[in-house]
Design an enzyme around this catalytic site. Structure first.
Site, PDB file in Angstrom:
ATOM      1  N   HIS A  25       7.914 -16.209 -16.107  1.00  0.00           N
ATOM      2  CA  HIS A  25       9.046 -15.368 -15.712  1.00  0.00           C
ATOM      3  C   HIS A  25       9.750 -14.900 -16.981  1.00  0.00           C
ATOM      4  CE1 HIS A  25      11.704 -13.443 -12.984  1.00  0.00           C
ATOM      5  NE2 HIS A  25      12.779 -14.131 -13.335  1.00  0.00           N
ATOM      6  N   ASP A  66      19.345 -11.457 -14.921  1.00  0.00           N
ATOM      7  CA  ASP A  66      18.014 -11.305 -14.341  1.00  0.00           C
ATOM      8  C   ASP A  66      17.997 -10.054 -13.482  1.00  0.00           C
ATOM      9  OD1 ASP A  66      15.644 -11.425 -12.801  1.00  0.00           O
ATOM     10  OD2 ASP A  66      15.558 -13.602 -13.029  1.00  0.00           O
ATOM     11  N   CYS A  75      -0.111   3.466   3.518  1.00  0.00           N
ATOM     12  CA  CYS A  75       0.283   3.101   4.881  1.00  0.00           C
ATOM     13  C   CYS A  75       1.395   2.064   4.942  1.00  0.00           C
ATOM     14  CB  CYS A  75      -0.931   2.601   5.663  1.00  0.00           C
ATOM     15  SG  CYS A  75      -1.540   0.977   5.136  1.00  0.00           S
ATOM     16  N   CYS A 122      -5.966  -2.026   0.055  1.00  0.00           N
ATOM     17  CA  CYS A 122      -5.280  -2.269   1.318  1.00  0.00           C
ATOM     18  C   CYS A 122      -6.268  -2.768   2.376  1.00  0.00           C
ATOM     19  CB  CYS A 122      -4.603  -0.979   1.799  1.00  0.00           C
ATOM     20  SG  CYS A 122      -3.756  -1.166   3.379  1.00  0.00           S
ATOM     21  N   CYS A 125       8.964  -8.696 -13.450  1.00  0.00           N
ATOM     22  CA  CYS A 125       9.961  -9.175 -14.403  1.00  0.00           C
ATOM     23  C   CYS A 125       9.734  -8.638 -15.815  1.00  0.00           C
ATOM     24  CB  CYS A 125      10.018 -10.701 -14.410  1.00  0.00           C
ATOM     25  SG  CYS A 125       8.474 -11.526 -14.874  1.00  0.00           S
ATOM     26  N   CYS A 132      -5.940   0.200   5.604  1.00  0.00           N
ATOM     27  CA  CYS A 132      -6.513   1.546   5.501  1.00  0.00           C
ATOM     28  C   CYS A 132      -7.607   1.646   4.435  1.00  0.00           C
ATOM     29  CB  CYS A 132      -5.412   2.570   5.212  1.00  0.00           C
ATOM     30  SG  CYS A 132      -4.648   2.437   3.582  1.00  0.00           S
ATOM     31  N   CYS A 175       0.838  -1.195   0.000  1.00  0.00           N
ATOM     32  CA  CYS A 175       0.000   0.000   0.000  1.00  0.00           C
ATOM     33  C   CYS A 175       0.877   1.251   0.000  1.00  0.00           C
ATOM     34  CB  CYS A 175      -0.917   0.004   1.211  1.00  0.00           C
ATOM     35  SG  CYS A 175      -1.948   1.491   1.332  1.00  0.00           S
TER      36      CYS A 175
END
Length: 223
Positions: free
Chosen positions: A124, A145, A42, A71, A97, A74, A39
């Site tokens: 990936h 990577d 927060c 979230c 990625c 909050c 988030c």
């Protein structure tokens, strides 16, 4: 310096070039954190709520979709647009990625490297650069990577992560290439798991390259 990251520097001093690229990967991983749904208000963990079509503004920055997160602490909502614009990715410093492979690929192309985009069909992505020293014909493809700051660790995914990788394809340098064997700890087991034979995969990739064009990756206009 940037000159230490060039292919010419690699040919002249491979060890120094390797350390420079490793340092670049470490910097990238620290500067561009992996998006995990934290988030922005927060700092708590947000929950994924679905994917929507990108807004007009987001589409102008080459995004096709955006993820929605809420979230649990909050109750604030946030969007994560999946941008394909490298300048936008670098400005936002948000990605996974796909975004970070795109960004790193453009960086190495701008430095003069031959490069390929590598896609693992079990979800990936990373890239390879052609190192002009060692291996057959004076060079070898080396995986990078950016999400893991990993240099030349082809078994990171199958042996390290325990992934069952069935299809890994490199796109670029004028070809579509099945590179699965390099990234699997037990290629014979991988072949048994595949519904297609090596010959069928090679034939399919040749057909795609013939009908769609063999990809040659070049530095893209920055927008």
């Amino acid at each position: 310096s940037l000159s230490d990251l060039s292919p010419a520097a690699a040919a002249a001093d491979p060890a120094r070039s390797e350390e420079g690229i490793r340092a670049m990967l470490r910097w990238f991983k620290e500067a561009f954190p992996y998006e995990r749904g934290t988030c922005a208000s927060c700092g708590a963990s947000a929950g994924y709520r679905g994917t929507v079509r990108a807004s007009r503004r987001e589409r102008g920055r080459l995004a096709a979709r955006a993820e929605l997160w809420r979230c649990g602490e909050c109750s604030s909502w946030q969007r994560f647009a999946r941008y394909n614009s490298v300048p936008q990715i670098l400005r936002d410093r948000r990605g996974r990625c796909g975004e970070y492979t795109n960004a790193m690929l453009q960086l190495v192309l701008a430095l003069g490297w031959r490069a390929r985009w590598v896609v693992d069909w079990t979800d990936h992505q990373w890239l390879e650069i052609w190192m002009p020293a060692g291996g057959e014909a004076g060079g070898a493809w080396v995986p990078l990577d950016p999400c893991e700051a990993a240099y030349d660790e082809p078994l990171l995914y199958s042996a390290g992560w325990g992934k069952n990788m069935t299809y890994v394809v490199a796109l670029g340098d004028g070809a579509l290439t099945d590179v699965t064997a390099r990234y699997t700890a037990d290629y014979n087991a991988t072949l048994r798991d595949r519904p297609l034979s090596e010959a069928q995969v090679a034939s399919a990739l040749r057909w795609v390259a013939h009908t769609k064009g063999a990809p040659r990756l070049q530095p893209a206009p920055w927008r």
